[in-house]
Design a protein around this motif. Sequence first.
Motif, PDB file in Angstrom:
ATOM      1  N   ASP A   1       0.825  -1.209   0.000  1.00 17.61           N
ATOM      2  CA  ASP A   1       0.000   0.000   0.000  1.00 17.61           C
ATOM      3  C   ASP A   1       0.860   1.260   0.000  1.00 17.61           C
ATOM      4  O   ASP A   1       0.593   2.205  -0.744  1.00 17.61           O
ATOM      5  CB  ASP A   1      -0.925   0.017   1.217  1.00 17.61           C
ATOM      6  N   LYS A   2       1.889   1.288   0.846  1.00 15.03           N
ATOM      7  CA  LYS A   2       2.702   2.489   0.964  1.00 15.03           C
ATOM      8  C   LYS A   2       4.025   2.136   1.600  1.00 15.03           C
ATOM      9  O   LYS A   2       4.098   1.257   2.461  1.00 15.03           O
ATOM     10  CB  LYS A   2       1.974   3.543   1.817  1.00 15.03           C
ATOM     11  N   ILE A   3       5.083   2.835   1.193  1.00 16.26           N
ATOM     12  CA  ILE A   3       6.392   2.626   1.806  1.00 16.26           C
ATOM     13  C   ILE A   3       7.200   3.920   1.735  1.00 16.26           C
ATOM     14  O   ILE A   3       7.140   4.653   0.744  1.00 16.26           O
ATOM     15  CB  ILE A   3       7.177   1.483   1.121  1.00 16.26           C
ATOM     16  N   THR A   4       7.904   4.206   2.796  1.00 18.27           N
ATOM     17  CA  THR A   4       8.929   5.255   2.809  1.00 18.27           C
ATOM     18  C   THR A   4      10.198   4.633   3.377  1.00 18.27           C
ATOM     19  O   THR A   4      10.140   3.830   4.319  1.00 18.27           O
ATOM     20  CB  THR A   4       8.518   6.460   3.667  1.00 18.27           C
ATOM     21  N   GLU A   5      11.344   4.979   2.798  1.00 20.04           N
ATOM     22  CA  GLU A   5      12.601   4.392   3.260  1.00 20.04           C
ATOM     23  C   GLU A   5      13.748   5.359   2.972  1.00 20.04           C
ATOM     24  O   GLU A   5      13.823   5.940   1.888  1.00 20.04           O
ATOM     25  CB  GLU A   5      12.859   3.051   2.568  1.00 20.04           C
ATOM     26  N   THR A   6      14.618   5.518   3.966  1.00 22.34           N
ATOM     27  CA  THR A   6      15.805   6.363   3.823  1.00 22.34           C
ATOM     28  C   THR A   6      17.005   5.644   4.413  1.00 22.34           C
ATOM     29  O   THR A   6      16.926   5.108   5.526  1.00 22.34           O
ATOM     30  CB  THR A   6      15.617   7.709   4.535  1.00 22.34           C
ATOM     31  N   ILE A   7      18.106   5.633   3.654  1.00 24.75           N
ATOM     32  CA  ILE A   7      19.358   5.047   4.123  1.00 24.75           C
ATOM     33  C   ILE A   7      20.425   6.128   4.036  1.00 24.75           C
ATOM     34  O   ILE A   7      20.627   6.726   2.972  1.00 24.75           O
ATOM     35  CB  ILE A   7      19.768   3.829   3.271  1.00 24.75           C
ATOM     36  N   THR A   8      21.111   6.380   5.135  1.00 28.57           N
ATOM     37  CA  THR A   8      22.201   7.362   5.132  1.00 28.57           C
ATOM     38  C   THR A   8      23.504   6.655   5.467  1.00 28.57           C
ATOM     39  O   THR A   8      23.556   5.823   6.374  1.00 28.57           O
ATOM     40  CB  THR A   8      21.946   8.489   6.150  1.00 28.57           C
ATOM     41  N   VAL A   9      24.542   6.988   4.698  1.00 24.34           N
ATOM     42  CA  VAL A   9      25.868   6.399   4.877  1.00 24.34           C
ATOM     43  C   VAL A   9      26.862   7.545   5.022  1.00 24.34           C
ATOM     44  O   VAL A   9      27.021   8.365   4.108  1.00 24.34           O
ATOM     45  CB  VAL A   9      26.249   5.505   3.681  1.00 24.34           C
ATOM     46  N   THR A  10      27.527   7.610   6.174  1.00 31.53           N
ATOM     47  CA  THR A  10      28.494   8.676   6.442  1.00 31.53           C
ATOM     48  C   THR A  10      29.877   8.063   6.566  1.00 31.53           C
ATOM     49  O   THR A  10      30.138   7.274   7.479  1.00 31.53           O
ATOM     50  CB  THR A  10      28.142   9.435   7.731  1.00 31.53           C
ATOM     51  N   ARG A  11      30.770   8.390   5.648  1.00 32.89           N
ATOM     52  CA  ARG A  11      32.131   7.887   5.662  1.00 32.89           C
ATOM     53  C   ARG A  11      33.080   9.085   5.614  1.00 32.89           C
ATOM     54  O   ARG A  11      33.266   9.684   4.555  1.00 32.89           O
ATOM     55  CB  ARG A  11      32.383   6.944   4.487  1.00 32.89           C
ATOM     56  N   GLY A  12      33.622   9.453   6.775  1.00 37.81           N
ATOM     57  CA  GLY A  12      34.467  10.636   6.848  1.00 37.81           C
ATOM     58  C   GLY A  12      33.646  11.877   6.587  1.00 37.81           C
ATOM     59  O   GLY A  12      32.623  12.131   7.219  1.00 37.81           O
ATOM     60  N   LYS A  13      34.072  12.658   5.593  1.00 40.15           N
ATOM     61  CA  LYS A  13      33.363  13.896   5.267  1.00 40.15           C
ATOM     62  C   LYS A  13      32.295  13.679   4.205  1.00 40.15           C
ATOM     63  O   LYS A  13      31.579  14.622   3.842  1.00 40.15           O
ATOM     64  CB  LYS A  13      34.355  14.940   4.783  1.00 40.15           C
ATOM     65  N   VAL A  14      32.173  12.450   3.710  1.00 37.57           N
ATOM     66  CA  VAL A  14      31.219  12.161   2.641  1.00 37.57           C
ATOM     67  C   VAL A  14      29.972  11.532   3.235  1.00 37.57           C
ATOM     68  O   VAL A  14      30.050  10.544   3.968  1.00 37.57           O
ATOM     69  CB  VAL A  14      31.823  11.220   1.586  1.00 37.57           C
ATOM     70  N   LYS A  15      28.819  12.083   2.918  1.00 35.39           N
ATOM     71  CA  LYS A  15      27.546  11.541   3.381  1.00 35.39           C
ATOM     72  C   LYS A  15      26.641  11.309   2.182  1.00 35.39           C
ATOM     73  O   LYS A  15      26.364  12.229   1.413  1.00 35.39           O
ATOM     74  CB  LYS A  15      26.872  12.505   4.355  1.00 35.39           C
ATOM     75  N   ASP A  16      26.203  10.077   2.022  1.00 32.12           N
ATOM     76  CA  ASP A  16      25.281   9.716   0.952  1.00 32.12           C
ATOM     77  C   ASP A  16      23.918   9.397   1.552  1.00 32.12           C
ATOM     78  O   ASP A  16      23.825   8.686   2.561  1.00 32.12           O
ATOM     79  CB  ASP A  16      25.784   8.510   0.166  1.00 32.12           C
ATOM     80  N   THR A  17      22.884   9.899   0.909  1.00 29.82           N
ATOM     81  CA  THR A  17      21.516   9.645   1.359  1.00 29.82           C
ATOM     82  C   THR A  17      20.727   9.005   0.234  1.00 29.82           C
ATOM     83  O   THR A  17      20.598   9.582  -0.863  1.00 29.82           O
ATOM     84  CB  THR A  17      20.831  10.944   1.799  1.00 29.82           C
ATOM     85  N   TYR A  18      20.228   7.809   0.491  1.00 27.74           N
ATOM     86  CA  TYR A  18      19.404   7.073  -0.468  1.00 27.74           C
ATOM     87  C   TYR A  18      17.957   7.168  -0.001  1.00 27.74           C
ATOM     88  O   TYR A  18      17.622   6.752   1.107  1.00 27.74           O
ATOM     89  CB  TYR A  18      19.817   5.607  -0.528  1.00 27.74           C
ATOM     90  N   VAL A  19      17.095   7.716  -0.836  1.00 25.72           N
ATOM     91  CA  VAL A  19      15.682   7.892  -0.500  1.00 25.72           C
ATOM     92  C   VAL A  19      14.841   7.153  -1.530  1.00 25.72           C
ATOM     93  O   VAL A  19      14.983   7.384  -2.747  1.00 25.72           O
ATOM     94  CB  VAL A  19      15.288   9.378  -0.457  1.00 25.72           C
TER      95      VAL A  19
END
Length: 515
Positions: free
Chosen positions: A117-135
């Motif tokens: 029916d519905k989904i929300t998902e967020t993954i954040t990866v922080t490695r040193g000064k680099v931060k990636d956000t998967y939405v």
Amino acid sequence: MVKTVWRWATVLGGVVILTTVWLGLSPLVAGAALAVYESGIASDQEYREVVFITGEPLLLSGELKVSLGREKNNAVTNTYYYKLSNAAGDVKLTRRLTLTTTRETTRQQTVEVTRLDKITETITVTRGKVKDTYVLKDNAYQFHKSVVTDHQAAVDYFSGNWNGRKVYTINKDEGEAVVELTGSTVGYSHYWGSTETQLVDYYLETDRLSATSGGARNRWTGTAQVKLALNRTKDLTYVPNEPTPISFRGGYLQTEQEENVLQYTYDLPCFSDGAVMSGRRNQGEDSFKLLSVPTQKRLPVATIRDIGGHWAEDDIARLASLGVFQDTTYFGPTLPMPRAEFARALALLTNMVPAPGPAVKQITLAASKPTSSASPAPAAAVPFVDVPPGHPYYQYIVEVEKRGVMQGASNCFFPDGALTRAEAVTTLIRALGFAGLAPATGYRTTYLDDTEIPIWAVDAIYLATEFGLIQGDRGYVYPNERMTRAEAAAFLNRFITFLQRDLKEHYRERVIYQH
């Protein structure tokens, strides 16, 4: 009844906090269900999941809560809340997932279909000064699952499949990651345990800007396979008493525990300073296991006096402690086993008819229909003129007849008649639901007295031999001989062992370790 990973749960303010693993229960009841479309397992202490979206396997753990819906028109909607992180704390996942499951039952089979029916998902990866956000993009998770369950007298068997596709944005506008998955599940549930084996295949594809190469793009693909083995077993162990001056020598300890194993293999790219390395791959495998805290219960001690030193002493004492046989001073191990008493023993042993005792109020996840692990509905009168409602074993004979496990002839059940070996074997094969697995025609068993096997018992004796329930005696099976009470006890104990261990071998080890 859908067979998937279900949980015992504690209800707090309308939200179920997931604790320990339970298998084989329906989402169409007031129970908590783990969304097994993610590669996760749980114990009574934690939930763990492995994800591959970044191009490396990430092991996450944390909390999963389930908000339960009400069943309406054979459908129920549940919502799942995940809050996970890795051990280092530099990877975090939050997910909210709402699923609706509908059920259709025809004869002895149930088909359940689950939709997203519905989904929300967020993954954040922080490695040193680099931060990636998967939405996860809106409306970008395609998912469908269906499971069919075959309800047999003593065991429910199930098999199902699902597929899904997720599309994530990376740092809003730096690119996309796509995860496609296909999954399958197979397993069973009965009074003595449950086993479910899942295989999930992942295909991953990412196209994004490289954080370190001046606007160049990183494009890569990868694959992974996750195998999950979810198992609940109820065991009996004899515990002797050390002090001599005590009223009994020892007794049986019933232990129930859940073991959940996750194995995964992967074929992913290698990276150098955030860029994909050409011609090199990151391949590997790993696994982990979670165990629940075992629950234990001491069983009543049998007071039988005529089985000391008998070859079937342990078998008889074990079943007597379970209440399968009446608690009497003398058992009569060499006497013939009456058909009615065997019907009672089998009904109690498989929980077709629960053992008598005080009701225990507890929060449990009951099956969606009366099965071997749930109290049966009131049965219609059994069509046997020699089993009136006042018969002491009436309810057990009613149940085994209704489930097609034991039958009579000429409107009679012959409750006091001696059980033959052929009848005993046929009864257990019917209880397992294996009657249809024998070859169609043109075969015989390998026993030297094969020609003496009644036509109606040939399939059952063949199958019982194939599955190791019987072995024969020096090449003979003696199908028409009367089974003694001691032999019946040993036979029923072998049946318990088959339910506890042999089925697990077929459904877990052979799939997980040989696939």
